[in-house]
Motif scaffolding. Structure first.
Motif: not given
Length: 86
Positions: A4-5, A73-84
């Motif tokens: 769960m993210i 960082a986790v989202r970036r690694e998973l290729g998901l949208l990275v929040y500003r």
């Protein structure tokens, strides 16, 4: 196995943490009585306007900044949208 993210919403000062923990309904915040799926599921960065958000945008709880950066960082690694970062 599942993972769960957390939604960025939980790092926002407008999120109704206590109310949402006690309610089986949809999560809410100052912007929405029921946070729309695109925002809560992390497909939209709510630093920008979203229909019917009452002019309320994401506002990071400063004490949560490090956890928020780790989420990104986790989202970036998973290729998901990275929040500003506000």
């Amino acid at each position: 196995m599942s993972c769960m993210i957390p939604a960025a919403c939980v790092f926002c000062r407008h999120y109704h943490e206590e109310r949402n923990e006690q309610s089986p309904g949809l999560p809410s915040c100052d912007a929405f009585d029921a946070i729309p799926d695109p925002i809560f599921m992390g497909r939209v960065d709510h630093n920008d306007a979203f229909p019917e958000d009452r002019g309320v945008r994401f506002s990071l709880i400063e004490t949560e900044r490090q956890d928020f950066l780790e989420l990104n960082a986790v989202r970036r690694e998973l290729g998901l949208l990275v929040y500003r970062v506000p």
